[in-house]
Design an enzyme around this catalytic site. Structure first.
Site, PDB file in Angstrom:
ATOM      1  N   GLY A  73      33.887  91.519  68.005  1.00 57.18           N
ATOM      2  CA  GLY A  73      34.912  91.492  69.052  1.00 57.18           C
ATOM      3  C   GLY A  73      34.484  92.260  70.284  1.00 57.18           C
ATOM      4  O   GLY A  73      34.750  91.847  71.420  1.00 57.18           O
ATOM      5  N   THR A  74      33.810  93.390  70.080  1.00 55.57           N
ATOM      6  CA  THR A  74      33.395  94.218  71.213  1.00 55.57           C
ATOM      7  C   THR A  74      32.424  93.467  72.114  1.00 55.57           C
ATOM      8  O   THR A  74      32.574  93.458  73.341  1.00 55.57           O
ATOM      9  CB  THR A  74      32.776  95.534  70.712  1.00 55.57           C
ATOM     10  OG1 THR A  74      33.807  96.286  70.078  1.00 55.57           O
ATOM     11  CG2 THR A  74      32.191  96.346  71.851  1.00 55.57           C
ATOM     12  N   ASN A 153      46.471  96.170  69.092  1.00 52.99           N
ATOM     13  CA  ASN A 153      45.967  96.622  67.796  1.00 52.99           C
ATOM     14  C   ASN A 153      46.707  97.828  67.223  1.00 52.99           C
ATOM     15  O   ASN A 153      46.758  98.021  66.020  1.00 52.99           O
ATOM     16  CB  ASN A 153      44.478  96.937  67.914  1.00 52.99           C
ATOM     17  CG  ASN A 153      44.151  97.834  69.082  1.00 52.99           C
ATOM     18  OD1 ASN A 153      44.678  97.652  70.180  1.00 52.99           O
ATOM     19  ND2 ASN A 153      43.302  98.821  68.870  1.00 52.99           N
ATOM     20  N   GLN A 181      43.308  90.681  67.017  1.00 54.16           N
ATOM     21  CA  GLN A 181      44.400  90.959  66.081  1.00 54.16           C
ATOM     22  C   GLN A 181      45.349  89.769  65.930  1.00 54.16           C
ATOM     23  O   GLN A 181      46.308  89.843  65.174  1.00 54.16           O
ATOM     24  CB  GLN A 181      45.208  92.180  66.557  1.00 54.16           C
ATOM     25  CG  GLN A 181      44.419  93.467  66.650  1.00 54.16           C
ATOM     26  CD  GLN A 181      44.121  94.092  65.295  1.00 54.16           C
ATOM     27  OE1 GLN A 181      44.724  93.769  64.283  1.00 54.16           O
ATOM     28  NE2 GLN A 181      43.159  95.009  65.284  1.00 54.16           N
ATOM     29  N   SER A 201      37.122  88.199  66.007  1.00 52.73           N
ATOM     30  CA  SER A 201      36.246  88.972  65.135  1.00 52.73           C
ATOM     31  C   SER A 201      36.512  88.575  63.682  1.00 52.73           C
ATOM     32  O   SER A 201      37.632  88.168  63.342  1.00 52.73           O
ATOM     33  CB  SER A 201      36.540  90.461  65.338  1.00 52.73           C
ATOM     34  OG  SER A 201      35.822  91.226  64.403  1.00 52.73           O
ATOM     35  N   HIS A 203      35.941  90.563  60.774  1.00 51.91           N
ATOM     36  CA  HIS A 203      36.262  91.569  59.755  1.00 51.91           C
ATOM     37  C   HIS A 203      37.720  92.024  59.727  1.00 51.91           C
ATOM     38  O   HIS A 203      38.090  92.883  58.930  1.00 51.91           O
ATOM     39  CB  HIS A 203      35.321  92.775  59.871  1.00 51.91           C
ATOM     40  CG  HIS A 203      35.616  93.671  61.028  1.00 51.91           C
ATOM     41  ND1 HIS A 203      36.164  94.922  60.866  1.00 51.91           N
ATOM     42  CD2 HIS A 203      35.441  93.498  62.350  1.00 51.91           C
ATOM     43  CE1 HIS A 203      36.302  95.477  62.059  1.00 51.91           C
ATOM     44  NE2 HIS A 203      35.866  94.634  62.969  1.00 51.91           N
ATOM     45  N   THR A 239      18.231  85.725  67.166  1.00 49.54           N
ATOM     46  CA  THR A 239      18.307  84.857  65.992  1.00 49.54           C
ATOM     47  C   THR A 239      19.730  84.855  65.453  1.00 49.54           C
ATOM     48  O   THR A 239      20.337  85.915  65.316  1.00 49.54           O
ATOM     49  CB  THR A 239      17.334  85.360  64.907  1.00 49.54           C
ATOM     50  OG1 THR A 239      16.014  85.357  65.453  1.00 49.54           O
ATOM     51  CG2 THR A 239      17.387  84.491  63.663  1.00 49.54           C
ATOM     52  N   CYS A 327      38.312 103.961  66.289  1.00 51.47           N
ATOM     53  CA  CYS A 327      37.167 104.391  67.090  1.00 51.47           C
ATOM     54  C   CYS A 327      37.531 105.578  67.975  1.00 51.47           C
ATOM     55  O   CYS A 327      36.688 106.208  68.574  1.00 51.47           O
ATOM     56  CB  CYS A 327      36.645 103.243  67.937  1.00 51.47           C
ATOM     57  SG  CYS A 327      37.858 102.012  68.357  1.00 51.47           S
TER      58      CYS A 327
END
Lengths: 391, 126
Positions: A73-74, A153, A181, A201, A203, A239, A327
């Protein structure tokens, strides 16, 4: 205490069995480089193509090649903001975002400010909602991009994305949304919602960490963030992380397929949790919009009980929660989101985010509320803040 | 994030709670994060800190620093209490993460404010 309950699913989730099964063959049986011409490469490319199709279908993108894979996501947020800003810099250098965005968006905007771009950070109301009128008033002749997150979030408030996107388009401005989210919480239709660019994202939806995607509508220009190869049609070198891409594709497919059943369950759990807390604990506030919010996230203020201490005590009882976004847990400043919603430092510091996952039961909630009541009482008994001192 | 000493002091602070008969109170607040340490001292007629207790709204480090501050000032002459430094509190806890060093400074502030409060009250009595 052997009981373990994970209530930090907005931070990250476990990888579901279905997703893992999709990924595992890509580590050894089908290990080709998707960029290679031989059969190993073509087999890998087929896996990547399928994942791209699944994601495009899930968000109703017109074409699969509007989906670009990223490291999460970042990167998707960084790329969208910086890439679109740079591509349209000759047209104007003004960007509009909100003050409650994830730091991936806020810090990308800060970086652009250093390059001479101007950024307007829109305020939010006490529920964490951006006003569409504020967007209109902020738009200028040189505005090139509006970026507003779909779901916050920390508090779970859902923004009026479709209305904001339409507003931006009325003025010929591009619209990006950080939907990390939102995927799996409600149906996202990029065409109906008029979204030009969207970050996601894996995860947060039972997929692997380190993989995400950026949807960029055909015709929208975006400069590269990562140079170095012809991958992703020359837009993103490196890759391709085939196992993770396969996992992302499957995770998005499942999340969007199961929205209705998952949300029904999460809503029942959320409502039960809030009811139980209100019955057992005094001086509690719920942050975020009362209705316009996702079901999986609840942010609560426990007056006079400091959040990080509460988090540590709950952890010792086997319960994992979060204070602000993870974070930021090393920073001593209170949540920028809660502050923007008008909470005082003390109230912002007394707030905890509970985010529920697939495996939670009412029985788990009973235990969580019992431990919450115990630990909140304990912290309040030694707190320097008093009921008499409440504002 | 927190070492064992900090966690032990956080989980089992020996000096937490109000102090009956306290004749000096120091309340230090951190404006940027909302942490508040309230230090209660009972100073006897010879000017010796007989007992020290705290009430704190703050993270585990703030609670641990408060607890240590009480231990460090107990038994000192009130003037000597002014010499208790954040460094001493920091060392006593075996160190703190950079982002939590301010908690030891907050505890030192609370001590200084308590001493100030003691003299202020005493001045009124004399």
């Amino acid at each position: 205490m052997s009981r373990k309950i994970y209530l930090d699913n907005a931070s990250t989730t476990f990888v579901s069995g279905e997703v893992l099964s999709e990924m595992l063959p890509c580590f050894n049986a089908l290990y080709g480089n998707s960029n290679s011409l031989h059969s190993y490469g073509r087999d890998a490319q087929a896996i990547v193509d399928r994942a791209r199709d699944r994601i495009a279908h899930a968000i109703n993108a017109k074409k699969s090649n509007e989906i670009y894979f990223t490291s999460g996501g970042t990167e998707a947020d960084n790329w969208a903001i910086k890439g679109i800003a740079h591509a349209y810099a000759s047209k104007g250098k003004h960007i509009i975002t909100s003050s409650i965005e994830h730091h991936a968006v806020l810090d990308s905007c800060k970086a652009l400010e250093k390059e001479g771009f101007e950024v307007t950070y829109l305020p939010v109301d006490k529920y964490g909602l951006v006003s569409v009128a504020d967007v209109i008033h902020a738009i200028r002749k040189d505005t090139i991009l509006v970026s507003i997150m779909a779901v916050n979030n920390e508090v779970g408030t859902i923004q009026n994305i479709k209305a904001i996107a339409k507003t931006a388009h009325d003025y010929g401005v591009i619209f990006h949304t950080d939907a990390v989210q939102a995927v799996g919480a409600f149906k996202i239709d990029v065409q109906d919602m008029e979204i030009d660019a969207l970050s996601m994202s894996a995860h947060k939806i039972y997929g692997p960490k380190g993989i995400g995607a950026l949807y960029v509508k055909d015709g929208i220009l975006i400069e590269n963030l990562l140079d170095g190869g012809t991958q992703e049609r020359g837009k993103r070198g490196g890759t391709v992380n085939v196992p993770s891409v396969a996992g992302l594709g499957k995770a998005v497919e499942i999340a969007c397929r199961d929205i209705s059943i998952n949300q029904q369950k999460l809503k029942a759990i959320r409502d039960y949790f809030i009811k139980s807390v209100n019955e057992k604990i005094e001086y509690v506030h719920i942050n975020g919009h009362p209705q316009q919010k996702i079901n999986g996230t609840v942010n609560m203020t426990f007056e006079m009980a400091e959040g990080e201490s509460l988090l540590m005590l709950l952890d010792l009882d086997g319960i994992a929660v979060s204070t602000a976004s993870a974070c930021m847990s090393n920073a001593v400043t209170p949540s920028h989101v809660l502050k923007a919603m008008g909470l005082s430092d003390e109230l912002a510091q007394s707030s905890i985010r509970f985010s529920f996952g697939k495996n939670i039961s009412k029985n788990d909630i009973d235990y969580v509320v019992e431990m919450l009541a115990k630990n909140v009482a304990r912290l309040r008994s030694i707190s320097a803040l008093t009921k008499a001192g409440r504002k | 994030m927190y070492n064992q000493t900090v966690m032990t002091k956080f989980l089992r602070p020996e000096n937490a709670g109000a102090l009956r008969g306290a004749n000096a109170v120091g309340k230090a607040g951190n404006s940027s994060c909302g942490d508040v340490i309230k230090l209660y001292l009972l100073v006897d007629e010879e000017g010796v800190v007989e007992e020290a207790k705290f009430k704190t709204f703050g993270c585990p480090a703030a609670i641990a620093c408060s607890d240590v501050a009480c231990d460090l000032v107990r038994g000192l002459k009130i003037d000597e209490a002014l010499d208790v430094s954040s460094r001493e509190i920091f060392d006593e806890l075996g160190g703190l993460e950079d982002s939590r060093v301010y908690c030891s400074v907050l505890a030192e502030d609370a001590i200084k404010l308590a001493v100030e409060n003691y003299y202020k009250k005493k001045g009124k009595e004399d």
